[in-house]
Scaffold this active site. Structure first.
Site, mmCIF file in Angstrom:
data_model
loop_
_atom_site.group_PDB
_atom_site.id
_atom_site.type_symbol
_atom_site.label_atom_id
_atom_site.label_comp_id
_atom_site.label_asym_id
_atom_site.label_seq_id
_atom_site.Cartn_x
_atom_site.Cartn_y
_atom_site.Cartn_z
ATOM 1 N N GLU A 1 0.873 -1.175 0.000
ATOM 2 C CA GLU A 1 0.000 0.000 0.000
ATOM 3 C C GLU A 1 0.907 1.220 0.000
ATOM 4 O O GLU A 1 1.428 1.623 1.036
ATOM 5 C CB GLU A 1 -0.922 -0.021 1.225
ATOM 6 C CG GLU A 1 -1.866 -1.216 1.278
ATOM 7 C CD GLU A 1 -2.839 -1.269 0.114
ATOM 8 O OE1 GLU A 1 -3.120 -0.197 -0.485
ATOM 9 O OE2 GLU A 1 -3.318 -2.360 -0.214
ATOM 10 N N CYS B 1 -1.418 9.150 2.059
ATOM 11 C CA CYS B 1 -1.295 8.685 0.677
ATOM 12 C C CYS B 1 -2.515 9.027 -0.156
ATOM 13 O O CYS B 1 -2.423 9.139 -1.378
ATOM 14 C CB CYS B 1 -1.058 7.173 0.661
ATOM 15 S SG CYS B 1 -2.348 6.206 1.485
#
Length: 481
Positions: free
Chosen positions: A211, A249
């Site tokens: 991720e 993110c």
């Protein structure tokens, strides 16, 4: 330390192989205990997040505590259904045969968590690993030391500490963990460290879920209704400065907007900052001096500094950077080449908003593409002509909280999906199981070969049951080819 780590992994494997983690009762009891931890230790979690990142307790609850409680509740409601074997159809030609897909736990998994959401991004994948029936070793980020200490101290008090372990430490400990054999590695963090994880995992052919991040753009169309404009500004500002000060993110990295619309947008964003994002108490601080200096270098580059149209104030002592807007910084500058991970918001202007499609196609695939528009043709083009982990229209960040949507990247933004059922699947092996008896046997499956057997095989693969029956009864002749 290496011997201690080996013992931790060995104990986790022994616990898994004993079969204790496979039962529905164990999985449910661990999830309920995790929820108890979040409810009973809320104040301590808020304090840890304040020490690490200066997060306000409302932000801490919204983005980490409440977020994880929601995920635990969803898993508790659905885990029994997820665990059930899934019946699959079998062609009549295979009669008598039944088939199913059985989810089974992978074994012992390693989870590397990140520092920006040190509680939420430690426990969210842990929910999936436990739900799937695995033993787990969790490595929190050393950059969020208070949160790491909280997890190391409290998780063993609530969870089965033979099956779930927390290992604290820095890069050396991380490297030593990667030298062990795992059944899955789940990593949240930068692409640079992600490459190191993949390289280490290749030694044992260990599957990984990465991720990562990337520069998540937001396309801002010219909206005609004033309410739509107001809501857009709220959501854009919230997804940049109200979400760990952009240190996420999925935070908006930069905006794409038409030239004629840019001054109006800048004025609205300035007003929003003035009303909501001026108090340091309401903003997460920069995590440490190293990241502060990285952001400072971005904004103080001569060609970038000239593009600042709002903000730019830096307070190194308190690791605080004022919400900052940049208008058309050079596309080859660091602020436009690297993921910002901070409260700097570049605005890139285009002749027309449709040009945003080509702009994005020429860049690495982002984790998320956001678009604020009522133009259905533009939406269709974004879906069909661009590639990203997720596309979100007319909102930002909220997609991360939806348990029914998979979360993850593509290309350089990572691979592997989780959240909700996707977390369960991420930490499971979907094993194919076929059951057949000895009643029927078809000799055409075996040599010696002849044209009649070939015809049987042709009809079998095309599911031509009439042809099979006629051939079997001798009412259809074989023709050589």
């Amino acid at each position: 330390m290496a011997m201690d780590l080996e013992r931790v992994v060995e104990q986790a494997r022994e616990t898994f192989e004993s079969g204790g983690t496979r039962s529905y009762h164990w999985r449910r009891s661990q999830l309920r205990a995790l929820k108890d931890l979040l409810l009973e230790r809320e104040a301590a979690i808020c304090e840890a997040l304040k020490l690490d990142l200066g997060k306000h307790r409302v932000e801490a609850y919204r983005d980490e505590i409440g977020f994880v409680i929601k995920s635990v509740d969803y898993a508790l409601q659905n885990i029994k259904k997820w665990m059930k074997p899934e019946k699959v159809s079998v062609p009549l030609v295979a009669f008598p045969t039944t088939s199913e897909v059985v989810p089974e736990p992978l074994g012992v998994v390693l989870i590397f968590a990140s520092w920006n959401f040190p509680i939420g991004l430690s426990l969210e994948p842990l929910i999936g690993a436990i739900s799937a029936g695995n033993s787990v070793v969790l490595k929190p980020s050393e950059l969020a030391s208070a949160s790491s200490k909280f997890l190391a101290t409290n998780l063993p008090k609530y969870l089965d500490n033979k099956a779930v372990s927390v290992i604290e430490g820095g890069p050396l400990v991380g490297q030593q963990l990667l030298e062990q054999k795992w059944d899955k590695i789940f990593f949240t963090g930068s692409a640079r460290i992600g490459r190191i994880v993949m390289t280490a995992a290749a030694k044992h052919l260990t599957p990984v879920c990465l991720e990562l991040g990337g520069k998540c753009p937001a396309i801002i169309d010219s909206l005609s209704r004033s309410r739509d404009v107001k809501v857009t500004i709220n959501r854009v500002a919230g997804a940049k400065w109200g979400f760990c000060s952009g240190q996420a993110c999925i935070a908006i990295d930069y905006l794409l907007v038409e030239e004629k619309y840019a001054p109006f947008l800048v004025d609205l964003l300035k007003e929003k900052i003035k009303n909501c994002y001026m108090r340091p108490a309401d903003l997460t601080r920069i995590v440490n001096k190293q990241h502060f200096q990285r952001l400072r270098q971005m904004i103080e580059h001569p060609l970038v500094a000239d593009t600042v149209v709002h903000g730019g104030s830096l307070d190194q002592e308190n690791l605080y950077i004022e919400p900052t807007i940049l208008l058309d910084p050079p596309l080859d500058s660091e602020v436009m080449k690297e993921e910002i991970f901070g409260p700097l918001l570049p605005i890139i202007t285009l002749k027309k908003i449709a040009d945003s499609i080509e702009f994005l196609k020429g860049r690495p695939k982002p984790l998320v593409i956001y678009a604020f528009t009522n133009d259905e043709k533009l939406k269709k083009r974004i879906i069909e002509e661009t590639s990203s982990g997720t596309v979100a229209f007319n909102d930002a960040v909220i997609q991360f909280a939806l348990d029914t949507l998979p979360f993850g990247g593509t290309g350089e933004s990572g691979f592997g999906k989780y959240h909700g059922r996707f977390s369960f699947d991420q930490f499971s092996h979907r094993k194919a199981v076929m059951r057949r008896n000895f009643c029927l046997e078809f000799s055409f499956r075996y040599p010696p070969w002849n044209e009649r057997k070939l015809q049987f095989i042709r009809y079998t693969y095309s599911f031509n049951y009439v042809g099979l029956l006629l051939l079997f009864l001798g009412l259809k002749r074989c023709t050589s080819t």
